[in-house]
Design a protein around this motif. Sequence first.
Motif, PDB file in Angstrom:
ATOM      1  N   UNK A 482      -2.144  26.970 -66.298  1.00  0.00           N
ATOM      2  CA  UNK A 482      -1.122  26.494 -65.443  1.00  0.00           C
ATOM      3  C   UNK A 482      -0.816  27.648 -64.218  1.00  0.00           C
ATOM      4  N   UNK A 483      -1.168  29.063 -64.310  1.00  0.00           N
ATOM      5  CA  UNK A 483      -1.281  30.146 -63.594  1.00  0.00           C
ATOM      6  C   UNK A 483      -2.288  29.863 -62.551  1.00  0.00           C
ATOM      7  N   UNK A 484      -3.261  29.441 -63.086  1.00  0.00           N
ATOM      8  CA  UNK A 484      -4.658  29.287 -62.447  1.00  0.00           C
ATOM      9  C   UNK A 484      -4.479  28.461 -61.292  1.00  0.00           C
ATOM     10  N   UNK A 485      -3.515  27.255 -61.691  1.00  0.00           N
ATOM     11  CA  UNK A 485      -3.354  26.331 -60.664  1.00  0.00           C
ATOM     12  C   UNK A 485      -2.281  27.050 -59.604  1.00  0.00           C
ATOM     13  N   UNK A 486      -1.531  27.444 -60.131  1.00  0.00           N
ATOM     14  CA  UNK A 486      -0.388  28.186 -59.099  1.00  0.00           C
ATOM     15  C   UNK A 486      -0.939  29.079 -58.343  1.00  0.00           C
ATOM     16  N   UNK A 487      -1.756  30.004 -58.792  1.00  0.00           N
ATOM     17  CA  UNK A 487      -2.790  30.999 -57.718  1.00  0.00           C
ATOM     18  C   UNK A 487      -3.572  30.086 -56.780  1.00  0.00           C
ATOM     19  N   UNK A 488      -4.186  28.992 -57.214  1.00  0.00           N
ATOM     20  CA  UNK A 488      -4.705  28.393 -56.304  1.00  0.00           C
ATOM     21  C   UNK A 488      -4.138  27.825 -55.256  1.00  0.00           C
ATOM     22  N   UNK A 489      -3.002  27.136 -55.643  1.00  0.00           N
ATOM     23  CA  UNK A 489      -1.994  26.353 -54.777  1.00  0.00           C
ATOM     24  C   UNK A 489      -1.609  27.553 -53.766  1.00  0.00           C
ATOM     25  N   UNK A 490      -1.284  28.675 -54.180  1.00  0.00           N
ATOM     26  CA  UNK A 490      -0.828  29.614 -53.291  1.00  0.00           C
ATOM     27  C   UNK A 490      -1.779  30.271 -52.475  1.00  0.00           C
ATOM     28  N   UNK A 491      -2.932  30.332 -52.872  1.00  0.00           N
ATOM     29  CA  UNK A 491      -3.917  30.959 -51.860  1.00  0.00           C
ATOM     30  C   UNK A 491      -4.355  29.946 -51.007  1.00  0.00           C
ATOM     31  N   UNK A 492      -3.989  28.619 -51.316  1.00  0.00           N
ATOM     32  CA  UNK A 492      -4.497  27.514 -50.216  1.00  0.00           C
ATOM     33  C   UNK A 492      -3.308  27.283 -49.199  1.00  0.00           C
ATOM     34  N   UNK A 493      -2.150  28.047 -49.552  1.00  0.00           N
ATOM     35  CA  UNK A 493      -0.981  28.212 -48.577  1.00  0.00           C
ATOM     36  C   UNK A 493      -0.242  26.806 -48.709  1.00  0.00           C
TER      37      UNK A 493
END
Lengths: 493, 493
Positions: A482-493
């Motif tokens: 779940x953290x991986x998704x959150x990090x990915x979403x954050x990096x994609x802005x």
Amino acid sequence: MGALDAGCFEEELENGVGLEEDVAEIGWESGMTDSESESARAIEDAVRVLLQGLGEDPEREGLRRTPHRVAKAFREGTRGYKQKVKDIVQGALFPEAGLETGTGHAGGAGGLVVVRNINLFSYCESCLLPFSIQCHVGYVPSGRRVVGLSKLSRVADVFSKRLQDPQRLANEICSALHNSIKPAGVAVALHCWHIQFPEALPCNSNSTYPSKLDMQGWIQVLVSSSSGVLKEEKCSLWDDFLALLKLKSINIERGDTNLSSASSWCPSRVLETSLCNGHCARSPKNGKTSSKTGVTHAAMMAAVTSILHSLGEDPSRKELVRTPHHYVQWLMNSRSSNLDLRLNGLSKANSCNVVDGNFTCLNEIQSVLNIPFCSQCEHHLLPFHGVVHIGYLDKQEGKCIERSVLQSVVHSFACKLQVQERLTRQIAEAVYSIFNIGVIVVVEAHHLCMISRGIEKVGSNTATIAVLGQFSTDAKAKGLFLQTIADNNASEG
Amino acid sequence: MGALDAGCFEEELENGVGLEEDVAEIGWESGMTDSESESARAIEDAVRVLLQGLGEDPEREGLRRTPHRVAKAFREGTRGYKQKVKDIVQGALFPEAGLETGTGHAGGAGGLVVVRNINLFSYCESCLLPFSIQCHVGYVPSGRRVVGLSKLSRVADVFSKRLQDPQRLANEICSALHNSIKPAGVAVALHCWHIQFPEALPCNSNSTYPSKLDMQGWIQVLVSSSSGVLKEEKCSLWDDFLALLKLKSINIERGDTNLSSASSWCPSRVLETSLCNGHCARSPKNGKTSSKTGVTHAAMMAAVTSILHSLGEDPSRKELVRTPHHYVQWLMNSRSSNLDLRLNGLSKANSCNVVDGNFTCLNEIQSVLNIPFCSQCEHHLLPFHGVVHIGYLDKQEGKCIERSVLQSVVHSFACKLQVQERLTRQIAEAVYSIFNIGVIVVVEAHHLCMISRGIEKVGSNTATIAVLGQFSTDAKAKGLFLQTIADNNASEG
């Protein structure tokens, strides 16, 4: 508590809800005229034909009340035909001293009033799907009177609750406000979002759809309309209108609005044009019959025509002539079919150790994020669309399943009448049938049934999660994914 | 067009709207029972008493239908008392294979379903003002059934349409969903925004209000509630719920929600506590009578008690005992008073050549941006609040008017029953009376009457503009000032 009658809340809680009630024959709202009930029933009957045409059993659980829901949504979504602007504005025009028409008076011709960011939705006359609207309305008062601000929103709503296209909607809101308020001028700008269609031929990779298939995205168009002093070329009021929008980061430049793109914005038209340019053989034939139910394509078309008629529309007006064809074509993306077709492709043989940019290898958790999908809610026959995130554990270090294979799995479960919960579970089970150590699937989706209908919760978004094997006992592994998704979403802005 | 009856649109346009209709006695909606009509009338009567207590003439233009509008808004805003969760959820529970309660099954105990960002509003039981809510609801299905997603929103709406405080609202939504869906567990998180109050004593600079007076801001609170498996300490499902919210940039940490702050979040309570700690002499006395209308403070309190009673509430329940006091106290911020008091301070004598950080000198245009205000819509007795931007031209190069003086001017026009258009014009005229070369005023505001009531256009925002003197003929100067605001907004992010 503060309930009207003491204990009413507890009673609600105690009674709970049974599944036993007979929902097959739910009566229509009391207060409907005979003719209204008749129209509602006619739409329900038509929807049953459409469901049969899709190879579905209208009596199966989940679909039994769908005809009722669809009929209700169509009627609510086109209630604007029965509303009169006069009734809305009446009593909401307020005399206001100092509102002279001449320039140079405060609140005069320079006294623009703008309501920004009014969220609306309408129904596309080309394909009968709802589209979202962010509406900005301005007017310059005259005749020493102003209108209650909420009426600008209510009048816009009357015209959005009809079968529309963006430019006509803008024109109608503008004319109606101009004629009812009688101001010095009116300005209307609409930013509209139409759902992107899945491919016309979902199980064929030779897509004929001309634009990039971005199922997360929307087709956007910007239209505007103006009257009176706001229409005058030499007058700076239109610039003021745009400047006031800019204060809310709504950036529209003069000439930004595009009439030609608005007239062909609906993907059903683009798709049709594309199909007719050499691919007509793929277009469903009128005589084609659903193998399961014996309902012909022609019968489905006739059912949609009957819906248009029941809504009080004229199915023969030129903008609606092709609508039954477009709506049926869109529905056919969700026809019940042999889904195992695509799953045959999913086996260990297709797994590989090529790790491309779309993969994030996190210890032994393989993550494939943001697989776009578009599916159809079986309760309302409306699209829900978004992304799927898949995580799985594999013993063979470095072995991953190709993203394109997972995309096919997602697609095969999405292209039918669905609910998000089942879609999530089915994807998880399919992947787990190959990688049976542990699988986690998260689906995030916008539901058009939450945006349109009585609910109108524009920003709402639904997330579902399914876990199998090790992920269901290992909270840490689940948390990491779940953290991986959150990090990915954050990096994609 | 596609109207139901051909020509209906043209007819609407031609008829326009007259101001002549008799609006003094507008009947209530047909279909109301006698007792409902009686309650509605009782609220209207009470609102007339409140208007008189404010020193207003309830028969003046702009106020004539206000009692009707306020009564309608209160009744709509508390319609949840008459709705039953059972009626909503009934028929929307769908059997779904594979939804076992055991962990390890896809869609089982790990099968969290979360709907994020549901916009709602409710009425604060402490002060009777609406507050905004962003609601996030999750549940873990069990018993092989899922609920239609829109029902999560509808059930939340039932409890928000009552007089509430945030924590009880979260608890009630959670309990109602748990008892009606009978899932493995429910999680509810609410992010609530309450309007900040203007000072209790607006014409007294010795404010007793304890917190920073930021009228643009809102008082925010975060509350949550959970049941079943989502309540279990050792269970990771609550973490999953928070993780799924995080995917939408909704950042809530365990322990973030604050029960104590929620119970005293309403500024009316904070204000009251503060007033009682040594400033009781300033609190309105029951015997105090409006000089204009002879309506006593006690009569206003009784009117609010009557409104609570008419809404089906028990005015003696402990959370409501002080509500009439709070509501009247808040209304009294808008009492009709001698506004010239503050304008005496506005003269050339107060202008100075000190240019601080709040000033932007742009050629000869002096710009004072983002002056916060809170006013009250006279059509709905609901706050509208935002910022005022003022630009003016002065011959004396470098001479500016003090920001604090302009703040006083804005405040003096805002602290009464108003409409935004008039507020804009009055501020412009006041400044123009001193700087008569050219004045431009832009007001940007959120109207709670657009957020609550039937409209519920959460994100909408209204901008008005008034120009006097040179600004009305010099489009370039006007454009420069508007660009200054846009640049300032952009730099403030």
